[in-house]
Write a protein that holds these residues in place. Structure first.
Motif, short mmCIF file in Angstrom:
data_model
loop_
_atom_site.label_atom_id
_atom_site.label_comp_id
_atom_site.label_asym_id
_atom_site.label_seq_id
_atom_site.Cartn_x
_atom_site.Cartn_y
_atom_site.Cartn_z
N GLU A 1 -6.57 2.52 3.90
CA GLU A 1 -7.66 1.56 3.72
C GLU A 1 -8.22 1.61 2.31
N THR A 2 -8.28 2.81 1.74
CA THR A 2 -8.77 2.94 0.35
C THR A 2 -7.83 2.24 -0.61
N TYR B 1 1.14 4.18 -2.83
CA TYR B 1 0.95 5.58 -2.44
C TYR B 1 2.09 6.45 -2.96
N ALA C 1 -8.16 -1.51 -0.34
CA ALA C 1 -9.36 -2.00 -1.02
C ALA C 1 -9.16 -2.03 -2.54
N TRP C 2 -8.50 -1.01 -3.08
CA TRP C 2 -8.23 -0.97 -4.53
C TRP C 2 -7.36 -2.14 -4.95
N VAL D 1 -5.43 7.40 3.70
CA VAL D 1 -5.86 6.73 2.47
C VAL D 1 -5.44 5.26 2.44
N CYS E 1 0.82 -1.20 0.00
CA CYS E 1 0.00 0.00 0.00
C CYS E 1 0.86 1.26 0.00
#
Length: 296
Positions: free
Chosen positions: A254-255, A128, A258-259, A252, A124
């Motif tokens: 968690e977003t 990012y 999920a993506w 961000v 993640c």
């Protein structure tokens, strides 16, 4: 008046003529829209494909029909596999109603057979860092304008509007403090009552051409050329620009997780369907074409 006599020769000729003409009582059968489609010998009817095509927007009807055929083939593959392994199903119920047995079978088959790895924090963070622009707030523009209105199909009016916009730009380059007064005098936008002030603008607040011009401008700058939009020609002055701010990773994470997991799920399901398709006898459809995504 009733006919007392009928010429038998005329009747014979008429009967012969009737045999030479196509029947008007039974319409001719139309040719099939697509070739026969089947999965391991199970036929998918043309009627079902045409009904499904309504759920697949495309550039033309042929593409919609092909997309529908692929979707129904994938569905049949999954249902056959669920039946082959003797899957026990329990349809879910929600406020929108209950799942059908077939939908429940497909869901539970995928849940049982497809393993999707969880996205780690390191993955993640890497996403990012590589996509920081996606995790920033939108810039805010404070702008004013003068609109010289003319519709897209009003060629003469647009030519006149463009010339007037050029003239006003030349005047404002000499006397920029007159912008509000000129907006009140010339602008066709209701904002003229506020000296052309549009307030704060963010992405999507204006038409694309206007927005693109703002993105290229610096605070305190006026457009050197009129900006053309469907409304006419604009003279724009950018009062202030508030740059977007990057959102912290923690906000961000968690977003992103999920993506990434959704992308992994789609890939894993696609691979699973590919395995089923490779072992099946398919007729009339190509699941592996360049425009034939297995999962959408």
């Amino acid at each position: 008046m009733a006919n007392l006599y009928t010429n038998p020769n005329l009747n014979a000729e008429a009967a012969q003529a009737d045999t030479d003409l196509p029947s008007t009582k039974v319409p001719p059968k139309s040719a099939p829209v697509i070739t026969q489609v089947s999965v391991n010998g199970v036929l998918i009817s043309e009627q079902d494909i045409l009904a499904e095509a309504q759920n697949h927007p495309a550039e033309n009807p042929g593409q919609a029909v092909q997309a529908a055929a692929r979707a129904l083939v994938v569905r049949e593959l999954l249902l056959q596999q669920a039946n082959a392994i003797g899957l026990e199903i329990t349809p879910h119920t929600s406020k929108n109603g209950s799942e059908t047995d077939e939908d429940a079978a497909i869901r539970e088959l995928i849940d049982q057979e497809v393993e999707v790895p969880s996205a780690s924090k390191e993955e993640c963070e890497r996403y990012y860092q590589n996509n920081k622009a996606r995790f920033s707030s939108e810039p805010i523009y404070e702008a004013r304008h003068i609109l010289f209105a003319a519709g897209s199909d009003q060629h003469t009016a647009r030519s006149i509007a463009k010339t007037r916009a050029h003239d006003v730009i030349e005047l404002l380059q000499i006397k920029p403090e007159a912008f509000a007064d000129m907006a009140k005098e010339y602008s066709a936008c209701p904002s003229k009552e506020a000296g052309g002030n549009l307030g704060q603008l963010t992405k999507g607040s204006t038409v694309p051409e206007f927005e693109a011009a703002l993105q290229l401008m610096q605070a305190g700058q006026m457009t050197e050329q009129p900006i053309e939009t469907k409304f006419g020609y604009h003279v724009i002055f950018l009062n202030r620009k508030i740059e977007g701010k990057a959102m912290p990773f923690e906000n961000v994470e968690e977003t992103i997780k999920a993506w990434l997991e959704a992308a992994s799920w789609s890939k894993a399901v696609s691979q699973y369907i590919g395995i089923l398709a490779g072992a099946a006898e398919l007729e009339g459809v190509d699941l592996f074409g360049s425009q034939s995504p297995l999962v959408q």
